[in-house]
Design a protein around this motif. Structure first.
Motif, PDB file in Angstrom:
ATOM      1  N   TRP A 220       0.827  -1.210   0.000  1.00 54.64           N
ATOM      2  CA  TRP A 220       0.000   0.000   0.000  1.00 54.64           C
ATOM      3  C   TRP A 220       0.858   1.256   0.000  1.00 54.64           C
ATOM      4  N   ASP A 221       1.860   1.298   0.892  1.00 51.21           N
ATOM      5  CA  ASP A 221       2.681   2.499   1.023  1.00 51.21           C
ATOM      6  C   ASP A 221       3.402   2.823  -0.278  1.00 51.21           C
ATOM      7  N   THR A 222       3.893   1.789  -0.958  1.00 51.26           N
ATOM      8  CA  THR A 222       4.637   2.014  -2.194  1.00 51.26           C
ATOM      9  C   THR A 222       3.703   2.319  -3.358  1.00 51.26           C
ATOM     10  N   ASN A 223       2.617   1.598  -3.458  1.00 43.61           N
ATOM     11  CA  ASN A 223       1.675   1.792  -4.566  1.00 43.61           C
ATOM     12  C   ASN A 223       1.027   3.172  -4.522  1.00 43.61           C
ATOM     13  N   GLU A 224       0.948   3.753  -3.318  1.00 37.28           N
ATOM     14  CA  GLU A 224       0.277   5.045  -3.152  1.00 37.28           C
ATOM     15  C   GLU A 224       1.130   6.214  -3.634  1.00 37.28           C
ATOM     16  N   LYS A 225       2.406   5.970  -3.932  1.00 40.50           N
ATOM     17  CA  LYS A 225       3.279   7.077  -4.323  1.00 40.50           C
ATOM     18  C   LYS A 225       2.794   7.781  -5.585  1.00 40.50           C
ATOM     19  N   ILE A 226       2.286   7.017  -6.546  1.00 40.55           N
ATOM     20  CA  ILE A 226       1.843   7.638  -7.808  1.00 40.55           C
ATOM     21  C   ILE A 226       0.560   8.447  -7.605  1.00 40.55           C
ATOM     22  N   PRO A 227      -0.475   7.912  -6.932  1.00 39.71           N
ATOM     23  CA  PRO A 227      -1.640   8.765  -6.657  1.00 39.71           C
ATOM     24  C   PRO A 227      -1.274  10.003  -5.836  1.00 39.71           C
ATOM     25  N   TYR A 228      -0.339   9.848  -4.893  1.00 34.72           N
ATOM     26  CA  TYR A 228       0.078  10.998  -4.091  1.00 34.72           C
ATOM     27  C   TYR A 228       0.768  12.050  -4.964  1.00 34.72           C
ATOM     28  N   ALA A 229       1.647  11.598  -5.859  1.00 40.16           N
ATOM     29  CA  ALA A 229       2.347  12.533  -6.737  1.00 40.16           C
ATOM     30  C   ALA A 229       1.356  13.313  -7.601  1.00 40.16           C
ATOM     31  N   HIS A 230       0.306  12.634  -8.068  1.00 39.49           N
ATOM     32  CA  HIS A 230      -0.729  13.330  -8.842  1.00 39.49           C
ATOM     33  C   HIS A 230      -1.465  14.329  -7.971  1.00 39.49           C
ATOM     34  N   ARG A 231      -1.801  13.921  -6.772  1.00 42.63           N
ATOM     35  CA  ARG A 231      -2.536  14.795  -5.844  1.00 42.63           C
ATOM     36  C   ARG A 231      -1.738  16.064  -5.524  1.00 42.63           C
ATOM     37  N   MET A 232      -0.401  15.945  -5.503  1.00 35.52           N
ATOM     38  CA  MET A 232       0.453  17.086  -5.181  1.00 35.52           C
ATOM     39  C   MET A 232       0.864  17.883  -6.414  1.00 35.52           C
ATOM     40  N   GLY A 233       0.288  17.576  -7.574  1.00 38.60           N
ATOM     41  CA  GLY A 233       0.543  18.360  -8.772  1.00 38.60           C
ATOM     42  C   GLY A 233       1.819  18.000  -9.500  1.00 38.60           C
TER      43      GLY A 233
END
Length: 477
Positions: A220-233
């Motif tokens: 989960w922690d690793t897979n979430e990096k891409i959605p997080y990067a999108h969320r942060m612009g």
């Protein structure tokens, strides 16, 4: 008579006869680089754990500067695995830090930290496992360890430490840690609860746990990096939509034969190539590895060594965070410092802030460390049936363990929301956002720290001190 006092009376003779061999501790009154006598009580030492006590764990204990008798006792595990407790002490929440303005290439100067968590708690910083900091093993075989064994040794360490320091048996006990130790802390907590239920001695006054930007579920922690990067612009809407659809939301275990997915992942990697994952706002440093695997546990900040840091161009004008870490290598490897700390001579070759031989890489063994725990979510779920308090906090600019991943596993616990998402303040400014949960006698406080990176107190010391002070006092953030 209280059970702990009964136990203390019965165990006194046993302690004197059998336990003295396992402990080496000294009170440190002065430190090289710090002006005058230390304005706090510092104790250092070793405690032997494991079979024949072949593993010798080094610790720093700082007594609460407020009220040692009544304030809580917190043991803090730094991440890695293999990072020294001294890193957290100096750079995050200990009572002294580097005086950068008055330090040069010689022995660094130290200065008192006004935001030290030792203002409100007794804290043990531990070098664990063996091979971290000043901790060592007496045989090569004893260096072999894993997540489960590391947690077991930490529990054994704590139990023995309290036997040798019985005045803290009544202190409210909290287990704390950050980063990779998000996978180890719950194991330690679970060991303690199991021991309490089994009637093990001494009885520990367990109250709860504290975790900062904790690794909790590796996928989960690793897979979430891409959605997080999108969320942060950092990724466009169209690119995120394309990679999400082509990879079906599974970026870590993406099918290598899925050509559209792999091409989109290459585009993502290009966009994030020069973004420091520990704090996406900070400058990229030439020291950091150019061959990163974004979809793995990130190690770009722990790859520095003293020689590599010293080789950096001294005439460069741009600052980067590893510049700060050079001072700890110089200071901790100085012979006068090691003598002052009572480090056993000849037990380590070189002090390392983080021992990369133990650092995490998915599916691989590095050096003597095996990664046998993939997720601790179920441990947290089990704690919801205990009388327990938990504080989970996340620097919101960390892409190593994105706060969105942490919020996801907290939501999966299906707790009752006691206080909805809202800002918390320090000196009239928004310090982050918080939400409170409960389930019977279990209480969980979650907080983001606005603008902070992976080790939140390092980036926002004032805000994190206010957070821990209020939480220990059982006040709203």
């Amino acid at each position: 008579m209280y059970p702990r006092l009964i136990w203390l009376k019965c165990a006194t003779l046993l302690l004197l006869v059998f336990c003295w061999k396992a402990l080496s501790h000294n009170v440190v009154e002065t430190l090289p680089g710090f002006p005058g006598k230390l304005p706090f009580r510092l104790e250092t030492g070793y405690i032997g754990v494991g079979e024949s006590e072949e593993v010798q764990l080094f610790y720093y204990f700082i007594e609460s500067e407020r009220n040692p008798k009544d304030d809580p006792l917190l043991i803090w595990l730094t991440g890695g695995p293999g990072c020294s407790g001294l890193s957290a002490l100096i750079y995050e929440m200990g009572p002294f830090t580097i005086d950068y303005a008055n330090s040069s290439g010689s022995l660094p100067a130290l200065v008192y930290n006004p935001y030290s968590w030792t203002k409100v708690a007794n804290i043990i910083y531990i070098d664990q496992p063996a091979g971290s900091g000043y901790s060592y093993a007496k045989t090569w075989e004893a260096y072999n360890t894993n997540d489960t064994l590391s947690a077991a040794y930490t529990y054994e360490f704590l139990r023995k430490w309290l036997i040798y320091h019985p005045q803290y048996l009544e202190s409210p006990l909290y287990i704390g840690g950050e980063s990779y130790c998000g996978l180890v802390v719950p194991l330690v907590v679970n060991n303690i609860y199991n021991a309490i239920e089994a009637g093990s001695q001494p009885p520990l006054n367990m109250k709860g746990y504290v975790q900062g930007n904790p690794a909790t579920n590796k996928y989960w922690d690793t897979n979430e990096k891409i959605p997080y990067a999108h969320r942060m612009g950092l990724l466009s809407d169209s690119l995120f939509k394309s990679v999400k659809e082509s990879c079906k939301g599974n970026y870590v275990h993406a099918d290598p034969n899925n050509v559209p997915c792999q091409k989109n992942l290459e585009r993502v990697a290009e966009c994030l190539d020069k973004i420091p994952t520990h704090n996406i706002l900070e400058p990229w440093c030439s020291l950091m590895s150019n061959k990163r695997d974004l979809l793995s546990w990130d190690s770009s900040f722990e790859e520095e060594t003293k020689d590599l840091l010293l080789s950096m161009n001294p005439s460069k004008t741009s600052w980067c965070r590893p510049d700060n870490y050079l001072y700890s290598y110089i200071w901790a490897n100085d012979i006068s410092v090691q003598k002052a700390l009572h480090v056993s001579e000849g037990t380590i070759k070189e002090w390392l802030r983080c021992n990369m031989s133990m650092h995490y890489r998915p599916g691989k063994q590095h050096g003597c460390y095996m990664f046998d725990v993939q997720s601790t979510v179920e441990y947290h779920r089990n704690f919801t049936h205990k009388h327990c308090r938990a504080l989970i906090f996340s620097g919101d600019h960390d892409m190593v363990v994105p706060h969105t991943s942490t919020e996801g596993w907290i939501d999966s616990l299906n707790l009752t929301v006691q206080s909805d998402w809202k800002p918390w303040f320090v000196e009239g400014q928004v310090a982050g956002y918080t939400e409170q949960y409960s389930h019977n006698d279990y209480q969980l406080t979650y907080a983001t720290v606005k603008g902070a990176g992976h080790t939140a107190p390092e980036y926002k010391p004032l805000q994190c001190f206010a957070m821990i002070e209020r939480w220990f006092s059982e006040l709203p953030l």
